[in-house]
Design an enzyme around this catalytic site. Structure first.
Site, PDB file in Angstrom:
ATOM      1  N   SER A  58      40.988  47.623  63.834  1.00 58.65           N
ATOM      2  CA  SER A  58      40.431  47.188  62.565  1.00 58.65           C
ATOM      3  C   SER A  58      38.975  46.797  62.827  1.00 58.65           C
ATOM      4  CB  SER A  58      41.240  45.987  62.073  1.00 58.65           C
ATOM      5  OG  SER A  58      40.701  45.485  60.886  1.00 58.65           O
ATOM      6  N   LYS A  62      40.455  51.796  61.297  1.00 65.70           N
ATOM      7  CA  LYS A  62      40.473  51.198  59.953  1.00 65.70           C
ATOM      8  C   LYS A  62      39.185  50.413  59.773  1.00 65.70           C
ATOM      9  CE  LYS A  62      42.828  47.132  58.741  1.00 65.70           C
ATOM     10  NZ  LYS A  62      44.107  46.422  58.642  1.00 65.70           N
ATOM     11  N   LYS A  70      37.015  47.704  57.296  1.00 60.37           N
ATOM     12  CA  LYS A  70      37.082  46.765  56.184  1.00 60.37           C
ATOM     13  C   LYS A  70      36.047  47.196  55.146  1.00 60.37           C
ATOM     14  CE  LYS A  70      40.039  43.710  57.939  1.00 60.37           C
ATOM     15  NZ  LYS A  70      41.288  43.311  57.276  1.00 60.37           N
ATOM     16  N   ASP A  92      40.503  48.943  54.398  1.00 60.65           N
ATOM     17  CA  ASP A  92      41.209  47.716  53.992  1.00 60.65           C
ATOM     18  C   ASP A  92      40.262  46.860  53.165  1.00 60.65           C
ATOM     19  OD1 ASP A  92      42.757  45.474  53.677  1.00 60.65           O
ATOM     20  OD2 ASP A  92      42.885  44.969  55.811  1.00 60.65           O
ATOM     21  N   GLU A 105      44.212  50.097  52.050  1.00 63.03           N
ATOM     22  CA  GLU A 105      45.047  48.897  52.182  1.00 63.03           C
ATOM     23  C   GLU A 105      44.619  47.815  51.203  1.00 63.03           C
ATOM     24  OE1 GLU A 105      45.191  47.743  56.274  1.00 63.03           O
ATOM     25  OE2 GLU A 105      46.059  45.785  55.826  1.00 63.03           O
ATOM     26  N   ASP A 129      49.512  44.800  51.836  1.00 63.48           N
ATOM     27  CA  ASP A 129      49.433  43.779  52.879  1.00 63.48           C
ATOM     28  C   ASP A 129      49.691  42.421  52.213  1.00 63.48           C
ATOM     29  OD1 ASP A 129      48.693  41.898  54.802  1.00 63.48           O
ATOM     30  OD2 ASP A 129      46.849  42.881  55.398  1.00 63.48           O
ATOM     31  N   LYS A 144      53.409  41.644  58.628  1.00 62.73           N
ATOM     32  CA  LYS A 144      52.858  40.609  59.500  1.00 62.73           C
ATOM     33  C   LYS A 144      53.861  39.476  59.568  1.00 62.73           C
ATOM     34  CE  LYS A 144      48.036  41.580  58.383  1.00 62.73           C
ATOM     35  NZ  LYS A 144      46.857  41.203  57.561  1.00 62.73           N
ATOM     36  N   GLY A 174      47.185  42.805  61.949  1.00 59.91           N
ATOM     37  CA  GLY A 174      46.711  41.745  62.836  1.00 59.91           C
ATOM     38  C   GLY A 174      46.096  40.594  62.066  1.00 59.91           C
TER      39      GLY A 174
HETATM   40 MG    MG Z   1      44.958  43.968  55.618  1.00 54.51          MG
END
Ligand code: MG
Length: 368
Positions: free
Chosen positions: A135, A161, A163, A188, A213, A238, A262, A290
């Site tokens: 990430s 991934k 952000k 994400d 995401e 998520d 998670k 994570g």
């Molecule tokens: Mg996420």
């Protein structure tokens, strides 16, 4: 198992590099560790609640309060046949899943150590090597993003991934896709958009992302279902998924095609196992997200990622991406093929470095 003692520690650790998401920038972490002592062994868990109520309503302070004043009295009150019994025994405490997961995962570790078995086997895991993704936080420029992505691809990671947030979405995705036409790429948003932004997500379709995401609000089940109808890119949930009923509703109304799990968000290993079983019957793959964990939380993530329906690369990556020195030994490492080999020692399969943990401890409370 009879739990004789629960030690709570708040440790402070600096991240090697700041991590920026649509929720803000993290430069250091305050982490609560739970150590349970049961029948002569210690089990360890990590509370992933943040310093601020940004990812969820829980914080370091609420978790400490709920564990000490509500979870501990329930934990010490009886003998436990199995750690799997704890979740339902905590049903009188509504929410506070991160607090519950910190203690629940510690009890799972203790149970596996008592059985002299690796935790992943006790959980019902089916693979000995997990695929890893990374990430990557929001960067100051496209050049800086390219540098970060190139470094992770070189290290072998199987999925990238990034952000995103309004103003940092189409351009970075287009730049990465142009340079890397065939990598597994996803985004994400951490809840940064609304359904009014559906046209933007429609535009992202042409970059054939693995998933987008949590584009919309943390409690916007309807919005995600509506957005998924309008776009091709699979939506991954998520923040929205915090329980078995929530996962069932999401599956039934089509709020997403993938669910990231998670431990802290859903309340521990027992609920993760239930949700991944449910998802398997609905053709919804899972992967492990994570929360900037230390080695203790990371070790639990490795164990749960071996469950059958965790078929996509997770965000569980090497200790050295986050910390100058991790609090477990050995540290978590990733193979050149972008996998983590599952440990075979008892419990989480890694040993907490007690000396280092004590040195990093800012606050400690022993409940007995
Ligand atoms: Mg996420």
């Amino acid at each position: 198992m009879k739990v004789s003692r629960l030690t709570l520690r708040e440790i402070r650790m600096d991240l090697l590099t700041p991590f920026e998401t649509s929720m803000g920038v993290s430069t250091s972490r305050r982490v609560v560790l739970a150590q349970v002592e049961a029948d002569g062994v210690s089990g360890w868990g990590e509370v992933v609640a943040g310093e601020d109520p940004h990812f969820s309503y829980e914080t370091v302070e609420t978790a400490w309060h709920v564990i000490r004043d509500f979870i501990w009295p329930a934990l010490k009150s009886r003998e436990w046949n199995a750690a799997a019994d704890l979740w339902d025994a905590l049903a009188h405490i509504r929410g506070h899943n991160m607090a519950k997961a910190g203690v629940e995962t510690a009890l799972w570790d203790a149970e596996a150590r008592l059985k002299k078995m690796p935790l992943w086997k006790v959980l019902g895991g089916v693979r000995q090597e997990n695929s890893c993704g990374v990430s990557i936080g929001i960067k100051k420029s496209i050049d800086e993003l390219h540098l970060a992505v190139d470094k992770e691809l070189l290290a072998g990671y199987q999925r990238i991934k990034i952000k995103i947030r309004p103003g940092w979405d189409l351009k970075p995705v287009e730049a990465l896709r142009t340079k890397h036409p065939s990598i597994k790429l996803s985004v994400d948003a951490n809840c940064a958009y609304t359904l009014d932004d559906a046209p933007l997500f429609k535009q992202l379709d042409r970059f054939y992302l693995m998933m987008a995401e949590q584009p919309l609000g943390w409690n916007d089940m309807y919005g995600h279902a509506e957005l998924q109808k309008r776009v091709e890119t699979p939506i991954c949930l998520d923040e929205l998924i915090t329980s078995v009923p929530g996962a069932r509703l999401a599956a039934e109304i089509g709020a997403g095609k993938i669910i990231n799990l998670k431990l802290g968000r859903v309340g521990g290993h027992t609920v993760v196992k239930r949700i991944q079983s449910l998802c398997a019957t609905k053709d919804i793959p899972n992967w492990c997200g994570g929360m900037l964990e230390t080695g203790i939380g990371r070790a639990h993530n490795i164990a749960l990622s071996t469950l059958p329906n965790f078929t996509l690369p997770g965000d569980v990556s090497a200790s050295k991406r986050y910390w100058a020195e991790d609090i477990i030994e050995p540290e978590v490492t990733v193979t050149p093929q972008g996998t983590i080999k599952v440990p075979h020692g008892p419990g989480i399969g890694f040993e907490p470095k007690l000396g280092l943990i004590e040195k990093l401890t800012a606050r400690k409370e022993v409940l007995a």
